[in-house]
Scaffold this motif. Sequence first.
Motif, PDB file in Angstrom:
ATOM      1  N   LYS A   1       0.725  -1.258   0.026  1.00 32.75           N
ATOM      2  CA  LYS A   1      -0.028  -0.074   0.183  1.00 32.75           C
ATOM      3  C   LYS A   1       0.753   1.146  -0.155  1.00 32.75           C
ATOM      4  N   ASN A   2       2.235   0.994   0.211  1.00 37.50           N
ATOM      5  CA  ASN A   2       2.956   2.403   0.129  1.00 37.50           C
ATOM      6  C   ASN A   2       3.898   2.543  -0.913  1.00 37.50           C
ATOM      7  N   VAL A   3       3.891   1.389  -1.788  1.00 37.87           N
ATOM      8  CA  VAL A   3       4.753   1.726  -2.929  1.00 37.87           C
ATOM      9  C   VAL A   3       3.854   1.352  -4.125  1.00 37.87           C
ATOM     10  N   ARG A   4       4.129   1.899  -5.284  1.00 34.59           N
ATOM     11  CA  ARG A   4       3.720   1.506  -6.615  1.00 34.59           C
ATOM     12  C   ARG A   4       4.154  -0.076  -7.082  1.00 34.59           C
ATOM     13  N   ILE A   5       5.544  -0.142  -7.123  1.00 37.40           N
ATOM     14  CA  ILE A   5       6.083  -1.372  -7.702  1.00 37.40           C
ATOM     15  C   ILE A   5       6.757  -2.018  -6.521  1.00 37.40           C
ATOM     16  N   ILE A   6       6.447  -3.212  -6.181  1.00 32.09           N
ATOM     17  CA  ILE A   6       7.355  -4.239  -5.527  1.00 32.09           C
ATOM     18  C   ILE A   6       8.479  -4.470  -6.113  1.00 32.09           C
ATOM     19  N   PRO A   7       9.665  -3.921  -5.502  1.00 37.25           N
ATOM     20  CA  PRO A   7      10.912  -4.221  -6.220  1.00 37.25           C
ATOM     21  C   PRO A   7      11.444  -5.572  -6.267  1.00 37.25           C
ATOM     22  N   GLU A   8      12.063  -5.736  -7.415  1.00 31.82           N
ATOM     23  CA  GLU A   8      12.871  -7.159  -7.716  1.00 31.82           C
ATOM     24  C   GLU A   8      13.974  -7.107  -6.646  1.00 31.82           C
ATOM     25  N   LEU A   9      14.275  -8.345  -6.107  1.00 28.16           N
ATOM     26  CA  LEU A   9      15.015  -8.493  -4.911  1.00 28.16           C
ATOM     27  C   LEU A   9      16.312  -8.987  -5.389  1.00 28.16           C
ATOM     28  N   VAL A  10      17.613  -8.359  -5.211  1.00 26.52           N
ATOM     29  CA  VAL A  10      18.918  -9.042  -5.565  1.00 26.52           C
ATOM     30  C   VAL A  10      19.597  -9.049  -4.293  1.00 26.52           C
ATOM     31  N   PHE A  11      19.999 -10.413  -3.818  1.00 24.71           N
ATOM     32  CA  PHE A  11      20.541 -10.635  -2.631  1.00 24.71           C
ATOM     33  C   PHE A  11      22.039 -10.765  -2.796  1.00 24.71           C
TER      34      PHE A  11
END
Length: 126
Positions: A83-93
């Motif tokens: 609810k706080n962001v437009r896009i859930i970012p892709e994660l790079v660990f």
Amino acid sequence: MESKRQLKYSKLIQKELGEIFQREAKPLVGNAMVTVIRVEMSPDLSVAKANLSFLLANNEELFERINNSKKEVRKFLGRRIGKNVRIIPELVFLMDDSAAYAQHMNEVISKLDIPESEADDEEDDQ
């Protein structure tokens, strides 16, 4: 130089990923302690690079397991910040090896044979 917006999102994602590894992803990490050292956001906020540090675990094996479960971790992240962001970012660990590097440097420094300076000897004589 990261913008204020990138810094805001990186702090949010760092906090939420830390809680995810403590709570929701407990079956994934077991009793190992996973610390999110730093998160760097891409300028368009679509990719988050998270540096992870591990305690009480085989680092490579646990890192591989977490890396293979990126989609699941991203889903948990989406539930928390959706609810706080437009896009859930892709994660790079990325594996953070600063603790191992610090331990190595401590060993190197402790093995140095540094003679006392003459100024120290003069102070002892007085």
